[in-house]
Design an enzyme around this catalytic site. Structure first.
Site, PDB file in Angstrom:
ATOM      1  N   HIS A   2       0.824  -1.205   0.000  1.00 44.21           N
ATOM      2  CA  HIS A   2       0.000   0.000   0.000  1.00 44.21           C
ATOM      3  C   HIS A   2       0.861   1.258   0.000  1.00 44.21           C
ATOM      4  CE1 HIS A   2      -2.272   3.270   1.990  1.00 44.21           C
ATOM      5  NE2 HIS A   2      -3.232   2.853   1.199  1.00 44.21           N
TER       6      HIS A   2
ATOM      7  N   CYS B 148      34.047   1.875 -23.857  1.00 42.55           N
ATOM      8  CA  CYS B 148      33.192   1.922 -22.673  1.00 42.55           C
ATOM      9  C   CYS B 148      33.996   2.536 -21.528  1.00 42.55           C
ATOM     10  CB  CYS B 148      32.666   0.538 -22.305  1.00 42.55           C
ATOM     11  SG  CYS B 148      33.912  -0.771 -22.267  1.00 42.55           S
TER      12      CYS B 148
END
Length: 811
Positions: free
Chosen positions: A427, A765
């Site tokens: 919730h 990279c």
């Protein structure tokens, strides 16, 4: 019996929302339209909106409610609570009109004829404005489970009507602009699925954190579903990739075992009580077991996909779904007990990316699962009961054990939420997403570590949310990727943690230029050789490993599964864009930090240039562990269908190491038999394999390495240190280590030329192109095929690369 106020559940559809509310209309729609696809939904009956209006008018409650709510200010939490309680008590005490009571009794009796005397039912509220796009009233109204008998069913229906006026529902309607007098309530009475002796949970056909649309997220726990919905347990979580269904696959790309410390069962209340549930602790074997089998996971995912497909077709726009499911412990079957449109991520503008950057650090108070990707600050207020809600002030950080719908009035004025319990579909998580505030759930100890009045910073920008002591400064930067230029040079992204992959997938990149296995292996926490030789280990070490491998009896399968899941999650996020996965490149000092690692790793004075990369793979001390890496990538490519995964070999010092690595890969079936590599030339039909170009020998022998490999990715950090003769882990000479050095650039230029000459992939990279503008300019000038960057610098580097290309073209 002709009924004025009751309809059979299988007789309503989405066209009846105004009569039976979104929840009941959805259930009837699925029974009628999706039952033929094998989706099972329990049947029953519903009281209509007309029944609600009849009840309210006959009892005088309509006038009473209007009078009681006149002049209401929902921000006055104390007054809101007082008025809401007054209305609810009055509705429950009111005498049910005789005609409506008779119709409910008759409908329940008809259910007994079908399902047996004393059939157990679930009584669910369904407001006529709920579960509509833009208005999710999830948990705003009450549900009563395990109701048996006519008297209790009538009482539960009346209590459900009263729940239309809970504090949170009144407040929510005001916030969403709904007039209190225009809302009506339908009540669904549905055959109870015996999940009290089975299991239950929730399912989303979208990733609830990022909005990634190609995955189904399933949460599961033992017992009745309220425990998962209310966030009272940390459930199992399963991820299933949707799009591979076209290939006849529905791969599970991740499984996380939840603690599942408690479960909700039927109680033993007597009399007319409708509180028929109780919470008990789970047994150790329940906590250590998966709630669902892989077949059940795939079945639920298939149902979720079909439900989403149906609702999307009806709405004419993509409609991801929020679904509740249950498993009956008596018949062993799965059922869908609720489905509604997801209303947060589905409406998010994906073209806009907001970056939050924290400036500075402070002592960490606690950590948990991140909800949202934001930073918030404020004074903490620890509240353990909604009864203390009147003490909460706007802008404070709510710290509590868990939340349920009763907390909504104060959640909406909080700057952030931190809970001890709950998962990503609890919730607290659902409401915080809808409110757009950061939350950390499942911290375990927030209410003990944080004190009311403390100044704190809540940072959910990472997978693990962190609460810092004190107020830290942060900044935000908003980008609209729709307006970004498109450079000719391909821009890719580096991914270390699979948990960041879904969010990063929305970046305007061509794929993943570097997916590191190291983070996945570190999250496993156990040295692979210790898992392979588990039987030889000491009892103490076995106990430690057992704790790490909960849910797996086979320790080797645990390693392969976890590695496969991590790689698959990244591959799924970017499919069909290429994902270059680098085999493990841990150094010995890093492997030693893993459980059992000190028994398998030597002490090295300089691990940076020690036993790492390809030199480990054919070494008898590590070769069995490398075989597991090969099995994992093969499983991801072949079994799961992610053929966008391209393996890459790091730190390959010699041609022999390259040849040995390819032979080992062939032995595991990952690449074609090495015998096909005539004169070291790889078959055109083989799985592509790249290598890192990070050692001077890789450049000097580039032609020969490219006989074996299909491309290179330049590791500029390692290439710089080995060219300039320094250790990048040692800070003494760090000022020398610059990719812009002429010697390093000369080697990079030669590597690019060799790959271009051979028509093979060449990328880089590293952070160099982002940190050093002139270095990026050099790479573009040399014709680098792609640059792979960390996600936080992708946007600014795209712009820089484009400007560089434009400048070069003018010159």
């Amino acid at each position: 019996m002709n009924s004025r106020y009751i309809l059979p559940l299988d007789g309503v559809t989405l066209a009846d929302v105004s009569r039976v509310g979104g929840k009941n209309a959805s259930l009837g729609e699925m029974i009628k339209e999706l039952g033929g696809k094998g989706i099972m939904v329990p049947s029953g009956f519903v009281t209509t909106a007309d029944a609600y209006r009849f009840f309210m008018k006959e009892t005088g409650m309509d006038t009473f409610v209007a009078t009681t709510l006149k002049g209401l200010d929902t921000h006055n939490i104390k007054d809101l609570a007082k008025r809401g309680e007054k209305i609810r008590k009055a509705i429950v005490k009111a005498k049910m009109p005789k005609e409506l009571r008779s119709e409910i009794a008759f409908a329940y009796t008809e259910m007994e004829k079908k399902y047996g005397k004393g059939v157990s039912v679930a009584v669910r509220s369904s407001a006529t404005a709920e579960d509509l796009p833009g208005a999710s009233f999830a948990g705003e109204h009450d549900t009563y489970l395990g109701i048996i008998g006519i008297e209790r069913t009538v009482l539960a229906v009346q209590a459900a009507i009263a729940s239309l006026f809970t504090d949170r529902a009144i407040s929510y309607r005001v916030d969403k602009g709904f007039e209190q007098s225009t809302i009506a309530l339908s009540v669904g009475v549905q055959k109870m699925v015996r999940s009290d002796v089975g299991a239950s949970g929730v399912m989303f056909t979208i990733d609830t954190e990022t909005g990634f649309k190609n995955t189904v997220v399933i949460n599961a726990s033992w017992g009745l579903g309220e425990m998962v919905v209310q966030g009272k347990v940390t459930p199992d979580e399963y991820l299933v990739y949707k799009e591979a269904r076209a290939k006849g696959k529905l791969p599970i790309i991740n499984k996380v075992l939840g603690s599942k410390l408690s479960k909700m069962l039927y109680g033993t209340g007597g009399g007319k009580s409708i509180k028929q549930t109780k919470v008990v602790a789970t047994k150790e074997n329940e906590r250590d077991s998966w709630v669902l089998s892989e077949m059940e996971i795939r079945t639920l995912a298939q149902w979720g996909i079909e439900i989403e497909k149906h609702y999307t077709a009806r709405a004419g726009v993509w409609t991801p779904m929020d679904i509740e499911w249950a498993k009956d412990g008596r018949d062993g079957k799965l059922y869908i007990v609720q489905a509604r449109p997801e209303t947060v991520q589905a409406l998010r503008d994906r073209a806009v990316i907001v970056e939050y950057t924290r400036h500075g650090n402070a002592p960490v108070l606690c950590e948990g699962m991140s909800v949202g990707s934001k930073i918030a600050t404020g004074k903490a207020r620890v509240i353990l009961s909604p009864k203390q809600a009147h003490t909460f002030k706007k802008g404070e950080v709510l710290v509590t054990d868990m939340t349920d719908p009763d907390w909504e009035p104060i959640m909406k004025i909080a700057s952030a939420i931190v809970t001890d319990k709950g998962g990503r579909t609890s919730h607290a998580a659902i409401v915080s997403r809808e409110l757009g505030i950061p939350a950390i759930v499942g911290s375990g100890n927030a209410t003990r570590k944080i004190k009311t009045g403390m100044d704190i910073t809540v940072d959910t920008t990472g997978t693990t949310g962190v609460v810092f002591k004190g107020i830290l400064q942060f900044s935000t930067l908003q980008h609209n990727i729709a307006h970004l230029p498109k450079p000719k040079t391909s821009v890719m992204v580096n991914i270390a943690s699979p948990d960041h992959a879904f969010e990063a997938s929305f970046l305007p990149v061509s794929g993943v230029g570097l997916a590191r296995e190291e983070f996945i292996i570190a999250s496993v926490g156990v040295h692979p050789m210790a898992l392979l030789e588990y039987k030889k280990l000491s009892s103490t070490l076995k106990k430690q490993i057992d704790a790490k491998t909960r849910g797996w009896d086979d320790k080797v399968a645990f390693y392969v599964d976890r590695l496969s899941y991590g790689i698959a999650t990244i591959a799924a996020a970017f499919y069909p864009r290429p994902v270059i996965v680098r085999f493990s490149d841990f150094k010995t000092n890093e492997y030693r930090t893993l459980l059992g690692g000190d028994a398998y790793e030597p002490q090295e004075e300089n691990p940076m240039i020690g036993w790492r990369g390809a030199s480990r793979y054919s070494d008898a001390r590590f070769a069995p562990a490398f075989a597991l890496e090969c099995k994992s990538i093969k499983r991801v490519r072949d079994d799961m269908g992610f053929d966008n995964v391209i393996p890459m070999v790091p730190f390959c010092r010699t041609l022999k190491e390259g040849e040995q690595t390819l032979m080992l890969m062939a032995h595991e079936g990952l690449v074609s038999e090495y015998a096909q590599l005539q004169g070291h030339r790889r078959s055109e039909k083989a799985v592509p394999v790249y290598m890192m170009c990070e050692i001077p020998s890789n450049v000097l022998l580039a032609e020969k390495f490219l006989d074996m490999f299909d491309g290179m990715s330049i590791g500029s950090n390692d290439l710089t240190q080995l060219t300039l003769g320094l250790d990048r882990d040692a800070g003494t000479l760090s000022y020398i280590g610059n990719e812009n050095n002429d010697a390093v650039k000369d080697l990079i230029s030669k590597a690019i030329s060799a790959c271009k000459r051979r028509g093979k992939y060449i990328g880089i990279c590293g952070q160099g192109p982002s940190d050093i503008p002139e270095f990026a300019r050099f790479l573009v000038q040399e014709g680098i095929q792609s640059m792979s960057l960390n996600s936080d610098v992708v946007i600014k580097t795209i712009d820089a690369i484009y400007k560089t290309e434009q400048s070069l073209s003018r010159n």
